[in-house]
Design a protein around this motif. Structure first.
Motif: not given
Length: 68
Positions: A6-10, A52-53, A57-58, A63-64
């Motif tokens: 997962l890539l999280l970008v502003g 972002v959190a 979390a989702a 995936h875990l």
């Protein structure tokens, strides 16, 4: 890389968005890229770190898996 990524970008981080898009295009695994509207690269703007959190979390819930 084989792990789901997962890539999280502003959303205000144009150069970093471009770099993440290049990386995303090269990944050969399950992947997603989320652009957080109104966020800079440190997610310091009100509500952006929480966004972002929630995304992270989702992703982990999907995936875990618990150990057998």
């Amino acid at each position: 890389m084989t792990a789901p990524t997962l890539l999280l970008v502003g959303g205000h981080d144009d150069g970093v968005i471009d770099l993440n898009q290049l990386t995303y295009n090269q990944l050969n695994c399950e992947k997603d890229m989320v652009i957080v509207p109104g966020a800079s690269h440190l997610f310091e703007e009100p509500g952006t770190l929480e966004a972002v959190a929630k995304q992270a979390a989702a992703w982990f819930v999907r995936h875990l898996r618990p150990a057998a």
